[in-house]
Scaffold this motif. Structure first.
Motif, PDB file in Angstrom:
ATOM      1  N   LEU A  88      13.614  17.081   3.912  1.00 23.07           N
ATOM      2  CA  LEU A  88      13.602  17.840   2.465  1.00 23.07           C
ATOM      3  C   LEU A  88      13.871  17.165   1.429  1.00 23.07           C
ATOM      4  CD1 LEU A  88      14.006  21.364   3.951  1.00 23.07           C
ATOM      5  CD2 LEU A  88      11.704  20.335   3.283  1.00 23.07           C
ATOM      6  N   PRO A  89      15.023  16.556   1.434  1.00 25.59           N
ATOM      7  CA  PRO A  89      15.461  15.926   0.050  1.00 25.59           C
ATOM      8  C   PRO A  89      14.502  14.827  -0.236  1.00 25.59           C
ATOM      9  CG  PRO A  89      17.056  15.525   1.625  1.00 25.59           C
ATOM     10  CD  PRO A  89      16.047  16.508   2.218  1.00 25.59           C
ATOM     11  N   GLY A  90      13.852  14.288   0.537  1.00 28.93           N
ATOM     12  CA  GLY A  90      13.142  13.243   0.309  1.00 28.93           C
ATOM     13  C   GLY A  90      13.665  11.977   0.319  1.00 28.93           C
ATOM     14  N   ARG A  91      14.421  11.448   1.215  1.00 31.57           N
ATOM     15  CA  ARG A  91      15.106  10.285   1.331  1.00 31.57           C
ATOM     16  C   ARG A  91      13.909   9.177   1.971  1.00 31.57           C
ATOM     17  NH1 ARG A  91      18.222  12.492   5.360  1.00 31.57           N
ATOM     18  NH2 ARG A  91      17.810  10.800   6.471  1.00 31.57           N
ATOM     19  N   ARG A  92      14.119   8.061   1.457  1.00 31.56           N
ATOM     20  CA  ARG A  92      13.251   6.857   1.786  1.00 31.56           C
ATOM     21  C   ARG A  92      13.961   6.040   2.888  1.00 31.56           C
ATOM     22  NH1 ARG A  92       8.758   7.377  -0.675  1.00 31.56           N
ATOM     23  NH2 ARG A  92       8.558   8.149  -2.815  1.00 31.56           N
ATOM     24  N   MET A 137       7.636  14.207  -5.011  1.00 34.11           N
ATOM     25  CA  MET A 137       7.588  13.123  -4.144  1.00 34.11           C
ATOM     26  C   MET A 137       6.535  12.890  -3.526  1.00 34.11           C
ATOM     27  SD  MET A 137      11.512  13.826  -2.994  1.00 34.11           S
ATOM     28  CE  MET A 137      11.248  15.476  -2.858  1.00 34.11           C
ATOM     29  N   PRO A 138       5.436  12.441  -4.325  1.00 34.35           N
ATOM     30  CA  PRO A 138       4.129  12.569  -3.463  1.00 34.35           C
ATOM     31  C   PRO A 138       3.827  11.374  -2.496  1.00 34.35           C
ATOM     32  CG  PRO A 138       3.925  11.815  -5.544  1.00 34.35           C
ATOM     33  CD  PRO A 138       5.081  12.009  -5.606  1.00 34.35           C
ATOM     34  N   VAL A 139       4.553  10.289  -2.611  1.00 42.20           N
ATOM     35  CA  VAL A 139       4.304   8.933  -1.575  1.00 42.20           C
ATOM     36  C   VAL A 139       4.816   9.218  -0.349  1.00 42.20           C
ATOM     37  CG1 VAL A 139       4.762   6.557  -1.293  1.00 42.20           C
ATOM     38  CG2 VAL A 139       4.047   7.563  -3.625  1.00 42.20           C
ATOM     39  N   ARG A 140       4.125   9.388   0.740  1.00 37.01           N
ATOM     40  CA  ARG A 140       4.577   9.424   2.166  1.00 37.01           C
ATOM     41  C   ARG A 140       4.881   8.322   2.701  1.00 37.01           C
ATOM     42  NH1 ARG A 140       5.740  14.156   0.125  1.00 37.01           N
ATOM     43  NH2 ARG A 140       5.061  16.033   0.952  1.00 37.01           N
ATOM     44  N   LEU A 141       4.290   7.426   2.607  1.00 41.02           N
ATOM     45  CA  LEU A 141       4.354   6.068   3.383  1.00 41.02           C
ATOM     46  C   LEU A 141       3.936   5.032   2.386  1.00 41.02           C
ATOM     47  CD1 LEU A 141       4.603   4.785   6.079  1.00 41.02           C
ATOM     48  CD2 LEU A 141       1.954   5.251   6.096  1.00 41.02           C
ATOM     49  N   GLU A 142       4.907   3.768   2.464  1.00 39.80           N
ATOM     50  CA  GLU A 142       4.540   2.669   1.919  1.00 39.80           C
ATOM     51  C   GLU A 142       4.491   1.669   2.959  1.00 39.80           C
ATOM     52  OE1 GLU A 142       6.771   2.034  -1.812  1.00 39.80           O
ATOM     53  OE2 GLU A 142       7.426   3.918  -1.469  1.00 39.80           O
ATOM     54  N   ALA A 143       3.891   0.605   2.855  1.00 39.66           N
ATOM     55  CA  ALA A 143       3.824  -0.636   3.586  1.00 39.66           C
ATOM     56  C   ALA A 143       3.451  -1.678   2.698  1.00 39.66           C
ATOM     57  CB  ALA A 143       2.800  -0.478   4.780  1.00 39.66           C
ATOM     58  N   ARG A 191       0.920  -1.252  -0.102  1.00 37.23           N
ATOM     59  CA  ARG A 191      -0.030  -0.078  -0.123  1.00 37.23           C
ATOM     60  C   ARG A 191       0.854   1.199   0.074  1.00 37.23           C
ATOM     61  NH1 ARG A 191      -4.638   1.143  -0.701  1.00 37.23           N
ATOM     62  NH2 ARG A 191      -5.537   1.758   1.152  1.00 37.23           N
ATOM     63  N   ARG A 192       0.473   2.146  -0.852  1.00 38.58           N
ATOM     64  CA  ARG A 192       1.098   3.518  -0.634  1.00 38.58           C
ATOM     65  C   ARG A 192       0.263   4.657  -0.318  1.00 38.58           C
ATOM     66  NH1 ARG A 192       4.589   3.517  -6.267  1.00 38.58           N
ATOM     67  NH2 ARG A 192       6.174   2.306  -5.693  1.00 38.58           N
ATOM     68  N   GLU A 246       6.517  -7.115   4.475  1.00 41.03           N
ATOM     69  CA  GLU A 246       7.906  -6.864   4.993  1.00 41.03           C
ATOM     70  C   GLU A 246       8.164  -5.614   6.023  1.00 41.03           C
ATOM     71  OE1 GLU A 246      10.060  -9.063   4.191  1.00 41.03           O
ATOM     72  OE2 GLU A 246       8.433 -10.074   3.360  1.00 41.03           O
ATOM     73  N   GLY A 247       7.575  -4.596   5.842  1.00 40.88           N
ATOM     74  CA  GLY A 247       7.647  -3.523   6.717  1.00 40.88           C
ATOM     75  C   GLY A 247       7.194  -2.286   6.097  1.00 40.88           C
ATOM     76  N   VAL A 248       7.760  -1.301   6.611  1.00 42.04           N
ATOM     77  CA  VAL A 248       7.158   0.283   6.049  1.00 42.04           C
ATOM     78  C   VAL A 248       8.471   0.998   5.858  1.00 42.04           C
ATOM     79  CG1 VAL A 248       6.062   2.312   7.399  1.00 42.04           C
ATOM     80  CG2 VAL A 248       5.427   0.135   8.199  1.00 42.04           C
ATOM     81  N   THR A 249       8.088   1.889   4.702  1.00 42.88           N
ATOM     82  CA  THR A 249       9.015   2.890   4.338  1.00 42.88           C
ATOM     83  C   THR A 249       8.504   4.457   4.230  1.00 42.88           C
ATOM     84  OG1 THR A 249       9.617   1.217   2.690  1.00 42.88           O
ATOM     85  CG2 THR A 249      10.278   3.409   2.336  1.00 42.88           C
ATOM     86  N   VAL A 250       9.161   5.165   4.789  1.00 38.45           N
ATOM     87  CA  VAL A 250       8.515   6.663   5.118  1.00 38.45           C
ATOM     88  C   VAL A 250       9.510   7.544   4.307  1.00 38.45           C
ATOM     89  CG1 VAL A 250       8.127   8.259   6.829  1.00 38.45           C
ATOM     90  CG2 VAL A 250       8.056   5.653   7.489  1.00 38.45           C
ATOM     91  N   LEU A 251       8.914   8.442   3.608  1.00 36.30           N
ATOM     92  CA  LEU A 251       9.636   9.645   3.037  1.00 36.30           C
ATOM     93  C   LEU A 251      10.077  10.629   4.366  1.00 36.30           C
ATOM     94  CD1 LEU A 251      10.417  10.961   0.230  1.00 36.30           C
ATOM     95  CD2 LEU A 251       8.549  12.563   0.883  1.00 36.30           C
TER      96      LEU A 251
END
Length: 145
Positions: free
Chosen positions: A81-85, A64-70, A11-12, A73-78
């Motif tokens: 300011l540079p938008g590192r995941r 960089m519109p996606v702020r959260l992915e899950a 999910r994003r 396996e886990g969660v990825t957060v933006l």
């Protein structure tokens, strides 16, 4: 206003385009107001500085519109300011909950993710969905249900 996207079991959650457009519109109005109303250099620079900040925030929302992915396996957060995941496996996620606070004229509700030694707060405007709904979906992904 649900901007969540499902890809397989992943999910994003993303910033709605309307939020970025509002930021751009407010930045433009602020520039026009500053140019026409400012009576001294300091207020003009301050107004333009705020307008540039709003514009950059809107640009980040578009690029960089996606702020959260899950996923399972886990969660990825933006982050930042540079938008590192930054990815966290479920084992590193200590807590996911709603953070509700009373503000001047109402209540604010944010998604709180406590992962490893990092703490993230995401609003409905960043997720494109109500934080309570996102908490439920994250719980389902975490448990595999």
């Amino acid at each position: 206003m649900d901007e969540a996207v499902t890809e397989g079991t992943a999910r994003r959650w993303r910033v709605p385009v309307a939020v970025a457009l509002v930021k751009f519109a407010l930045a433009a109005v602020l520039v026009v107001a500053t140019v026409t109303v400012a009576r001294d250099l300091v207020s003009a620079l301050l107004g333009l500085l705020v307008a540039v900040g709003l514009g950059l925030s809107g640009l980040r929302d578009v690029l960089m519109p996606v702020r959260l992915e899950a996923d399972g396996e886990g969660v990825t957060v933006l982050t930042g300011l540079p938008g590192r995941r930054k990815h966290y496996p479920w084992a590193k996620i200590e807590r996911i909950r709603l953070d509700q606070r009373r503000r001047l004229l109402g209540r604010s509700t944010m998604l709180e993710i406590d992962a490893d030694s990092d703490l993230y707060f995401l609003t409905q405007y960043e997720l494109g969905a109500p934080p309570a709904q996102v908490v439920e979906e994250l719980a389902a992904l975490r448990t595999g249900r």
